[in-house]
Design a protein around this motif. Structure first.
Motif, PDB file in Angstrom:
ATOM      1  N   THR A  84      -0.147  20.948   5.522  1.00  0.00           N
ATOM      2  CA  THR A  84      -1.123  20.136   5.122  1.00  0.00           C
ATOM      3  C   THR A  84      -0.538  21.008   3.123  1.00  0.00           C
ATOM      4  N   ARG A  86      -2.351  21.430  -0.957  1.00  0.00           N
ATOM      5  CA  ARG A  86      -3.844  21.499  -0.944  1.00  0.00           C
ATOM      6  C   ARG A  86      -3.544  21.629  -2.177  1.00  0.00           C
ATOM      7  N   ALA A 101       4.258  16.405  -2.503  1.00  0.00           N
ATOM      8  CA  ALA A 101       3.357  16.428  -2.107  1.00  0.00           C
ATOM      9  C   ALA A 101       3.858  14.269  -1.752  1.00  0.00           C
ATOM     10  N   VAL A 105       4.815  12.197   1.825  1.00  0.00           N
ATOM     11  CA  VAL A 105       4.203  11.379   2.289  1.00  0.00           C
ATOM     12  C   VAL A 105       5.252  10.447   2.807  1.00  0.00           C
ATOM     13  N   SER A 117      -4.389  11.398   3.489  1.00  0.00           N
ATOM     14  CA  SER A 117      -4.802  11.993   2.409  1.00  0.00           C
ATOM     15  C   SER A 117      -6.432  12.096   1.598  1.00  0.00           C
ATOM     16  N   TRP A 118      -6.839  12.404   0.697  1.00  0.00           N
ATOM     17  CA  TRP A 118      -7.781  12.455  -0.051  1.00  0.00           C
ATOM     18  C   TRP A 118      -8.015  12.135  -1.398  1.00  0.00           C
ATOM     19  N   LEU A 154      -2.418  10.421  -6.808  1.00  0.00           N
ATOM     20  CA  LEU A 154      -2.091  10.815  -6.304  1.00  0.00           C
ATOM     21  C   LEU A 154      -2.699  12.477  -6.849  1.00  0.00           C
ATOM     22  N   MET A 162      -5.900  17.171  -5.106  1.00  0.00           N
ATOM     23  CA  MET A 162      -5.168  16.858  -3.575  1.00  0.00           C
ATOM     24  C   MET A 162      -5.402  17.109  -2.321  1.00  0.00           C
ATOM     25  N   VAL A 164      -3.199  16.204   1.141  1.00  0.00           N
ATOM     26  CA  VAL A 164      -1.960  15.853   2.128  1.00  0.00           C
ATOM     27  C   VAL A 164      -1.877  16.306   3.590  1.00  0.00           C
TER      28      VAL A 164
END
Length: 325
Positions: A84, A86, A101, A105, A117-118, A154, A162, A164
């Motif tokens: 992850t 962030r 990031a 991806v 993702s967020w 993103l 962020m 991911v």
């Protein structure tokens, strides 16, 4: 960055109220297709979560937790090693963080697995399942829809944060370890406060119900936030019941464990039934009138009943854990 594109077949992406659980399922099923939503949410702990802001029952409650540790721990219990990245404190990613990031991806999609993702189209979790360098855009789906997401957006959505998560590896995990780990996560969440700071006044687990009641007693409840939390928690408890309905068959060779799973199923259905009576009172997204005294008293009564049923459910989980150990 080379000019390339890749799109995975995600026509049948699953939906649901707990966007984190749904996003995990939509990623994991590319590696372990036998899992369904109750199993994923049960084994990752999302079927048991409740997180309430005692000040006003804000809409952020269901997603206000330590994403990295919960996602990594939950995915590990599915036999998935995840990485992850962030940015915290509502800070947009730096150009270097964004580049990292994007690469994560793209690598995940190149390996045939969507990323998680967020805040892509809305502040919820979702999946990135494709990219196009020429258009400088991802193909992304979350509860707000399925549409392109420019690379530069993103981590720069509605809340500038962020996150991911991508899969690094998969491994086999036995059912006893899975159940033990899931029960430990659920019990920890129910019994202990996860938050490091007093403010915002979030309470999780069983004390989450106390925080919910406190907000209603003060008459300062967010219409939108309360309706959202009721739908999320009620749906999660129904999923928890389905998880134990499946487990009682999965463990039919062990009568004691199977019977305890049946008991847990009954209790989580009871929680869901109490909360379901509030859904009509507080429709989403309209929200109803939570600060109307008559509605508040009805809600407090139902939340107390839901808490008592969940307290009994957690006791069953502790019995189960001792039996599994």
């Amino acid at each position: 960055m080379s000019e390339k594109s890749q799109v995975l077949n995600c026509n049948d992406l699953t939906g649901g109220w707990t966007s984190a659980g749904v996003a995990i399922l939509n990623t994991v099923r590319f590696l372990k297709e036998d899992y369904d939503l109750p199993q994923v949410m049960g084994y990752t702990g999302f079927a048991f979560r409740i997180n309430i802001n005692a000040a006003d029952v804000d809409v952020a409650g269901p997603t206000a937790f330590d994403w990295e540790s919960i996602f990594e721990r939950g995915l590990a219990n599915l036999g998935i090693k995840a990485t992850t990245v962030r940015t915290k404190d509502f800070v947009a990613p730096t150009p270097e963080e964004l580049k990292q990031a994007i690469a994560m991806v793209q690598d995940s999609i190149d390996q045939g697995v969507p990323a998680i993702s967020w805040d892509m189209h809305v502040p919820e979790f979702g999946n990135i399942y494709g990219y196009d360098d020429q258009k400088q855009a991802f193909m992304a789906k979350d509860p707000a829809g399925d549409q392109p997401l420019p690379y530069e957006k993103l981590g720069r959505g509605q809340v500038n944060e962020m996150f991911v998560a991508t899969v690094q590896d998969s491994f086999e995990i036995d059912r006893k370890s899975q159940l033990k780990n899931a029960l430990e996560m659920a019990i920890e969440h129910a019994r202990y406060r996860e938050h490091q700071h007093e403010l915002p006044p979030y309470e999780n687990g069983l004390k989450g119900y106390d925080a919910w009641i406190e907000a209603f007693e003060k008459g300062q409840v967010s219409e939108f936030g309360n309706a959202y939390n009721i739908h999320v928690v009620q749906d999660a408890r129904r999923v928890a019941a389905k998880f134990f309905d499946w487990l009682k068959v999965e463990w039919k060779d062990d009568e004691r464990i199977s019977n305890l799973c049946y008991d847990a199923q009954e209790k989580y259905n009871e929680v869901a039934n109490h909360l379901e009576e509030l859904i009509e009172l507080y429709p989403f997204p309209q929200g109803g009138e939570p600060n109307k005294p008559q509605n508040a008293q009805i809600t407090i009564d139902k939340l107390q009943l839901a808490k008592e049923a969940e307290f009994q459910a957690v006791n069953k989980l502790e019995e189960l854990l001792e039996e599994v150990k």
